[in-house]
Write an enzyme that holds these catalytic residues in place. Sequence first.
Site, mmCIF file in Angstrom:
data_model
loop_
_atom_site.group_PDB
_atom_site.id
_atom_site.type_symbol
_atom_site.label_atom_id
_atom_site.label_comp_id
_atom_site.label_asym_id
_atom_site.label_seq_id
_atom_site.Cartn_x
_atom_site.Cartn_y
_atom_site.Cartn_z
ATOM 1 N N HIS A 222 0.807 -1.232 0.000
ATOM 2 C CA HIS A 222 0.000 0.000 0.000
ATOM 3 C C HIS A 222 0.835 1.274 0.000
ATOM 4 C CE1 HIS A 222 1.008 0.163 4.276
ATOM 5 N NE2 HIS A 222 0.622 1.413 4.262
HETATM 6 C C1 UD1 Z 1 -2.091 6.148 5.153
HETATM 7 C C2 UD1 Z 1 -0.828 6.690 5.795
HETATM 8 C C3 UD1 Z 1 0.242 5.615 5.816
HETATM 9 C C4 UD1 Z 1 -0.261 4.351 6.472
HETATM 10 C C5 UD1 Z 1 -1.574 3.914 5.825
HETATM 11 C C6 UD1 Z 1 -2.160 2.766 6.588
HETATM 12 C C7 UD1 Z 1 -0.375 9.095 5.440
HETATM 13 C C8 UD1 Z 1 0.390 10.080 4.662
HETATM 14 N N1 UD1 Z 1 -0.288 7.814 5.020
HETATM 15 O O1 UD1 Z 1 -1.758 5.815 3.813
HETATM 16 O O2 UD1 Z 1 1.364 6.080 6.548
HETATM 17 O O3 UD1 Z 1 0.691 3.343 6.300
HETATM 18 O O4 UD1 Z 1 -2.512 5.008 5.855
HETATM 19 O O5 UD1 Z 1 -3.024 2.019 5.827
HETATM 20 O O6 UD1 Z 1 -1.037 9.448 6.390
HETATM 21 N N2 UD1 Z 1 -8.641 5.316 0.195
HETATM 22 C C9 UD1 Z 1 -9.804 4.602 0.029
HETATM 23 N N3 UD1 Z 1 -10.560 4.367 1.141
HETATM 24 C C10 UD1 Z 1 -10.230 4.820 2.374
HETATM 25 C C11 UD1 Z 1 -9.049 5.556 2.521
HETATM 26 C C12 UD1 Z 1 -8.276 5.789 1.414
HETATM 27 O O7 UD1 Z 1 -10.132 4.171 -1.063
HETATM 28 O O8 UD1 Z 1 -10.984 4.542 3.342
HETATM 29 C C13 UD1 Z 1 -7.804 5.566 -1.007
HETATM 30 C C14 UD1 Z 1 -8.085 6.937 -1.619
HETATM 31 O O9 UD1 Z 1 -7.961 6.814 -3.001
HETATM 32 C C15 UD1 Z 1 -6.930 7.766 -1.089
HETATM 33 C C16 UD1 Z 1 -5.806 6.745 -0.997
HETATM 34 O O10 UD1 Z 1 -6.436 5.527 -0.626
HETATM 35 O O11 UD1 Z 1 -6.610 8.851 -1.909
HETATM 36 C C17 UD1 Z 1 -4.736 7.105 0.015
HETATM 37 O O12 UD1 Z 1 -5.326 7.275 1.304
HETATM 38 P P1 UD1 Z 1 -4.538 8.075 2.442
HETATM 39 O O13 UD1 Z 1 -5.256 7.991 3.712
HETATM 40 O O14 UD1 Z 1 -4.171 9.424 1.933
HETATM 41 O O15 UD1 Z 1 -3.176 7.282 2.549
HETATM 42 P P2 UD1 Z 1 -2.890 5.744 2.735
HETATM 43 O O16 UD1 Z 1 -2.205 5.258 1.506
HETATM 44 O O17 UD1 Z 1 -4.085 5.024 3.197
HETATM 45 N N1 UDP Z 2 -4.094 -5.040 8.560
HETATM 46 C C1 UDP Z 2 -5.380 -5.559 8.628
HETATM 47 N N2 UDP Z 2 -5.961 -5.981 7.465
HETATM 48 C C2 UDP Z 2 -5.345 -5.909 6.257
HETATM 49 C C3 UDP Z 2 -4.022 -5.389 6.210
HETATM 50 C C4 UDP Z 2 -3.430 -4.941 7.376
HETATM 51 O O1 UDP Z 2 -5.969 -5.646 9.700
HETATM 52 O O2 UDP Z 2 -5.939 -6.300 5.251
HETATM 53 C C5 UDP Z 2 -3.451 -4.592 9.805
HETATM 54 C C6 UDP Z 2 -2.129 -5.237 10.074
HETATM 55 O O3 UDP Z 2 -2.306 -6.464 10.744
HETATM 56 C C7 UDP Z 2 -1.425 -4.192 10.921
HETATM 57 C C8 UDP Z 2 -1.959 -2.901 10.378
HETATM 58 O O4 UDP Z 2 -3.160 -3.209 9.676
HETATM 59 O O5 UDP Z 2 -1.767 -4.298 12.286
HETATM 60 C C9 UDP Z 2 -0.958 -2.308 9.456
HETATM 61 O O6 UDP Z 2 -1.546 -1.279 8.743
HETATM 62 P P1 UDP Z 2 -1.022 -0.818 7.316
HETATM 63 O O7 UDP Z 2 -0.254 -1.888 6.657
HETATM 64 O O8 UDP Z 2 -2.210 -0.285 6.607
HETATM 65 O O9 UDP Z 2 -0.123 0.442 7.683
HETATM 66 P P2 UDP Z 2 1.346 0.661 8.245
HETATM 67 O O10 UDP Z 2 1.570 -0.237 9.392
HETATM 68 O O11 UDP Z 2 2.291 0.426 7.113
HETATM 69 O O12 UDP Z 2 1.335 2.104 8.607
#
Ligand code: UD1
Ligand code: UDP
Length: 387
Positions: A222
Site C-alpha cells: 500500500h
Molecule cells: C495512510 C498513511 C500511511 C499508512 C496507511 C495505513 C499518510 C500520509 N499515510 O496511507 O502512513 O501506512 O494510511 O493504511 O497518512 N482510500 C480509500 N478508502 C479509504 C481511505 C483511502 O479508497 O478509506 C484511497 C483513496 O484513493 C486515497 C488513498 O487511498 O486517496 C490514500 O489514502 P490516504 O489515507 O491518503 O493514505 P494511505 O495510503 O491510506
Molecule cells: N491489517 C489488517 N488488514 C489488512 C491489512 C493490514 O488488519 O488487510 C493490519 C495489520 O495487521 C497491521 C496494520 O493493519 O496491524 C498495518 O496497517 P497498514 O499496513 O495499513 O499500515 P502501516 O503499518 O504500514 O502504517
Amino acid sequence: MSQIRLINIVGARPQIIKASAISRAISKYFSKDIIEILVHTGQHYDRELSEVFFEELEIHKPDYHLGVGSATHGHQTAMMITGIEDILIKEKPDCVVLYGDTNSTLAGALAASKLHFPVIHIEAGLRSFNKIMPEELNRIMSDHASTLLFAPTNSAFKNLMNEGFRPENCPPYNIDNPKIYLAGDIMYDNTLFFAELAEKKKANIFEHLSLERDNFILVTIHRDTNTDNVDRLKEILVTLKKIAEQKAITFVMPLHPRTVNSLKINLESLYNELNECRYIKIIPPVSFLEMILLEKNCRMVITDSGGVQKESHFFKKPCIVLRKETEWVELVKNGTAMLVDADADRIQEAFGKFSESHNTLEYPGFYGNGKTAEFILSEILLLFEKS
Ligand code: UD1
Ligand code: UDP
C-alpha cells in the site's frame, strides 16, 4: 489527583488498531484515573479500513468524527487541524495521545502543541532517513512537538537521542523539556491479546478463502512509492506472479483500495491476469483478527507495511520488505527480514533464501513484554502528579 481527560486521535487503519491497546488498558486498569475521548479524523472511511476494527476490537464509537476523507496532503492535513483545534478548544483535555506517523498524527501534533496541550507520541523515534516519505516528515515533526515520547525499540530511542532529546531530563516535563522512554510496542500487546480470540472467532477464513494452513504466502502492498509508481507496482506484481506459478504456491493479497485503484487505472491487463491466475488471490482488506490468522499460518510475508513487518516477527515468519529501507532495522539485522526494494532479482533471491532457511531462523523479543500500554498510561498519570 482528579481524573485526567485524555484525547486519543486516530484516522488510519493501523491507528485504530493501536488505540485499541490503550483503550483496553484504560478500561481494565485506569478507568478511575483517566477519561478517554476518542477523535476519528476520517482519514480512512471504507468499512474495511475503519468500522470493522471498531466492531471487532470492541472500541467504543468515536466521540468526534471529523469525516475528512481523502485529499492532497495539504488539504487533508489542514481540514484535520481545523477540526481537531475546535475539539481541543471545546474539550480542554489534559493531554493528547497520537499514534505513528500518518497525516492524522501530524495534524494532532500541530493543533495540540500550538494550543499548549501536552502531546504524547506513541511509536516515537522511528526513522527511515528518507524524507521523500510523507510519514518521515510526519514523525519528525510530531516527535518535536511532543512532551512524552514512547519509543518502541532501541534504535528508535537512539534516533531520538541523536536528534537532541535527552534521557536525563527531569520533571516537570513539557514541550521544551520532553521525556523519552524505551517503552516496547503496543502492537505486541495487541497481538498477544487478540491471537487466541482470532482462532476462536475467525478460523473459518481458511475454508472461506480455500487456503491450507502453512501453505500460502501473505502479501500486502500500500506504500505510495509502490502504488503510485506504475513501473514499481508492475515489477513487484509480475515477479510475485512468476514465483507463485513456478513454485505452485498460493499468494494471498489483501490489497488496500489505493493499490487496487492504481491497478485498475494503470495496469488493467496485469490486474486481469492476476485475477485469472490460479495461484493469486487478490482479496479486499481483511479484519485484524483475520489478518492475525493469515500472518500466523502463512509460510512467509511479503509487504511494504510497517505494522505487517513486525507482526511477521511476532508470528515467527520471514518477511520480504518491498522497500529500500525500513524503520524496523532490528528485523533486517536479525536476518529475518530482507529489504528488496521493487527489484525482481532481489525479490526472487530473498524468496529462495527464506524458502530454504525458514526453519533455522530465530525471532528474539525486540518489542517489549506485552504490557506496554499499561506502562505508557502509568507514565502519563505521573506527568500530572509531578507537574
Ligand atoms: C495512510 C498513511 C500511511 C499508512 C496507511 C495505513 C499518510 C500520509 N499515510 O496511507 O502512513 O501506512 O494510511 O493504511 O497518512 N482510500 C480509500 N478508502 C479509504 C481511505 C483511502 O479508497 O478509506 C484511497 C483513496 O484513493 C486515497 C488513498 O487511498 O486517496 C490514500 O489514502 P490516504 O489515507 O491518503 O493514505 P494511505 O495510503 O491510506
Ligand atoms: N491489517 C489488517 N488488514 C489488512 C491489512 C493490514 O488488519 O488487510 C493490519 C495489520 O495487521 C497491521 C496494520 O493493519 O496491524 C498495518 O496497517 P497498514 O499496513 O495499513 O499500515 P502501516 O503499518 O504500514 O502504517
